[in-house]
Design a protein around this motif. Sequence first.
Motif, PDB file in Angstrom:
ATOM      1  N   GLY A   1      80.158  40.021  76.183  1.00  0.00           N
ATOM      2  CA  GLY A   1      80.511  40.971  77.238  1.00  0.00           C
ATOM      3  C   GLY A   1      81.995  40.901  77.539  1.00  0.00           C
ATOM      4  N   SER A   2      82.435  41.751  78.454  1.00  0.00           N
ATOM      5  CA  SER A   2      83.881  41.828  78.683  1.00  0.00           C
ATOM      6  C   SER A   2      84.422  40.645  79.476  1.00  0.00           C
TER       7      SER A   2
ATOM      8  N   GLU B   1      92.592  41.166  69.294  1.00  0.00           N
ATOM      9  CA  GLU B   1      93.407  40.373  70.202  1.00  0.00           C
ATOM     10  C   GLU B   1      93.118  40.579  71.691  1.00  0.00           C
ATOM     11  N   HIS B   2      92.101  41.366  72.070  1.00  0.00           N
ATOM     12  CA  HIS B   2      91.826  41.552  73.498  1.00  0.00           C
ATOM     13  C   HIS B   2      91.391  40.222  74.111  1.00  0.00           C
ATOM     14  N   SER B   3      91.732  40.025  75.398  1.00  0.00           N
ATOM     15  CA  SER B   3      91.587  38.692  75.994  1.00  0.00           C
ATOM     16  C   SER B   3      90.135  38.213  76.019  1.00  0.00           C
ATOM     17  N   ASP B   4      89.177  39.140  76.104  1.00  0.00           N
ATOM     18  CA  ASP B   4      87.781  38.694  76.113  1.00  0.00           C
ATOM     19  C   ASP B   4      87.332  38.185  74.726  1.00  0.00           C
ATOM     20  N   HIS B   5      88.262  38.193  73.776  1.00  0.00           N
ATOM     21  CA  HIS B   5      87.959  37.659  72.434  1.00  0.00           C
ATOM     22  C   HIS B   5      88.862  36.482  72.056  1.00  0.00           C
ATOM     23  N   ILE B   6      89.950  36.297  72.807  1.00  0.00           N
ATOM     24  CA  ILE B   6      90.884  35.229  72.402  1.00  0.00           C
ATOM     25  C   ILE B   6      91.306  34.299  73.543  1.00  0.00           C
ATOM     26  N   LYS B   7      90.696  34.445  74.713  1.00  0.00           N
ATOM     27  CA  LYS B   7      91.170  33.680  75.879  1.00  0.00           C
ATOM     28  C   LYS B   7      91.345  32.182  75.586  1.00  0.00           C
ATOM     29  N   GLY B   8      90.380  31.587  74.905  1.00  0.00           N
ATOM     30  CA  GLY B   8      90.436  30.141  74.651  1.00  0.00           C
ATOM     31  C   GLY B   8      90.856  29.799  73.223  1.00  0.00           C
TER      32      GLY B   8
ATOM     33  N   HIS C   1      77.605  42.808  74.021  1.00  0.00           N
ATOM     34  CA  HIS C   1      78.735  43.353  74.791  1.00  0.00           C
ATOM     35  C   HIS C   1      78.255  44.366  75.824  1.00  0.00           C
ATOM     36  N   LEU C   2      77.117  44.068  76.478  1.00  0.00           N
ATOM     37  CA  LEU C   2      76.604  44.973  77.510  1.00  0.00           C
ATOM     38  C   LEU C   2      77.514  44.956  78.732  1.00  0.00           C
ATOM     39  N   SER C   3      77.760  46.129  79.282  1.00  0.00           N
ATOM     40  CA  SER C   3      78.534  46.222  80.519  1.00  0.00           C
ATOM     41  C   SER C   3      77.673  45.739  81.674  1.00  0.00           C
ATOM     42  N   ARG C   4      78.282  44.943  82.555  1.00  0.00           N
ATOM     43  CA  ARG C   4      77.531  44.510  83.742  1.00  0.00           C
ATOM     44  C   ARG C   4      77.531  45.611  84.796  1.00  0.00           C
ATOM     45  N   ASP C   5      78.466  46.543  84.673  1.00  0.00           N
ATOM     46  CA  ASP C   5      78.542  47.640  85.639  1.00  0.00           C
ATOM     47  C   ASP C   5      77.688  48.830  85.224  1.00  0.00           C
TER      48      ASP C   5
ATOM     49  N   THR D   1      71.376  39.398  74.396  1.00  0.00           N
ATOM     50  CA  THR D   1      72.501  38.464  74.497  1.00  0.00           C
ATOM     51  C   THR D   1      72.861  38.412  75.986  1.00  0.00           C
ATOM     52  N   TYR D   2      73.664  37.438  76.362  1.00  0.00           N
ATOM     53  CA  TYR D   2      73.961  37.215  77.775  1.00  0.00           C
ATOM     54  C   TYR D   2      75.451  36.955  77.965  1.00  0.00           C
ATOM     55  N   TYR D   3      75.948  37.315  79.142  1.00  0.00           N
ATOM     56  CA  TYR D   3      77.358  36.995  79.419  1.00  0.00           C
ATOM     57  C   TYR D   3      77.501  35.569  79.934  1.00  0.00           C
ATOM     58  N   ASP D   4      76.390  34.991  80.428  1.00  0.00           N
ATOM     59  CA  ASP D   4      76.497  33.710  81.134  1.00  0.00           C
ATOM     60  C   ASP D   4      75.698  32.576  80.490  1.00  0.00           C
ATOM     61  N   ARG D   5      75.120  32.793  79.344  1.00  0.00           N
ATOM     62  CA  ARG D   5      74.392  31.713  78.658  1.00  0.00           C
ATOM     63  C   ARG D   5      74.206  32.073  77.194  1.00  0.00           C
TER      64      ARG D   5
END
Length: 268
Positions: A11-12, A59-66, A218-222, A254-258
Amino acid sequence: MGIYFTVLSSGSTGNATVIQHGGTSLMIDAGLSAKRLDALFQEREISGAELDGILVTHEHSDHIKGLGAMSRKYNLPIYANLNTWAALEKSVGAIPEENRRVFETGEKHDFGSLRVESFGISHDAAEPVGYTFDDGTEKLSVATDLGYMSDKVRDAISDSDVLVLEANHDVELLRMGRYPWNTKRRILSDIGHLSNEAAGAALSELMNGRIKRTYLAHLSRDHNMMDLAKMSVRDAMESRGCFYRDHEFKLCDTYYDRPTPWDRVGEP
Ligand SMILES: Nc1ccn([C@@H]2O[C@H](COP(=O)(O)O)[C@@H](O)[C@H]2O)c(=O)n1
């Protein structure tokens, strides 16, 4: 031997997937902090130290932050095409030369007996890609962050056993939602994200008897919910004459938090 994988987060707010095959462990993207990635690794009883490298989609941050932190912490090679390298340079920090690996779009690289191939996707990044993982018997494909399913993407992933495929939003929820109009236009565009309907339409063309499972990613939470995504994808498939029985084909969460449970690509 078998290809095993877990989608650690999707997810984002951050994306990362780990793929294991024999003695090889690879991670696609590192879009969460190193601390969070380590916690997700622990949940699946692995360690960053086991990884052989990180494959970057874009290179978007939700793919490279760490990405930089993980590479430095565990001395991991990073694989990306040259345009993506140029685009992520400022965000990734110091990476020693030996860990800067070039994986050009369309190339194949063998990691042990696992063949990894990248394919170009349509997204508003420098040179975004998806990846396929093939050991000659089992094949997994990962395609998220794509504005539309091009013929090239379809060709690259059509002979997979398992897909990780984006189903980002419900179009009506997005249209009615709180995002600025420019953002909505971007998401809906050919360089944005796949809707539930578009994911279902793409799947209806991909179904060939080999694909057994598709993880909706990559489901939107909104602007989405897993139950809605599954129902809309199935509806979109059925409205195109693509009917399936539950023992033949499954849509998986899939999940954003697990992380997802470990799955073996070759499992029926
Ligand atoms: N205010 C925002 C919110 C989201 N985005 C981008 O939109 C895409 C979809 O996001 P979801 O969280 O709804 O999946 C994604 O690329 C976000 O980065 C944005 O630009 N501005």
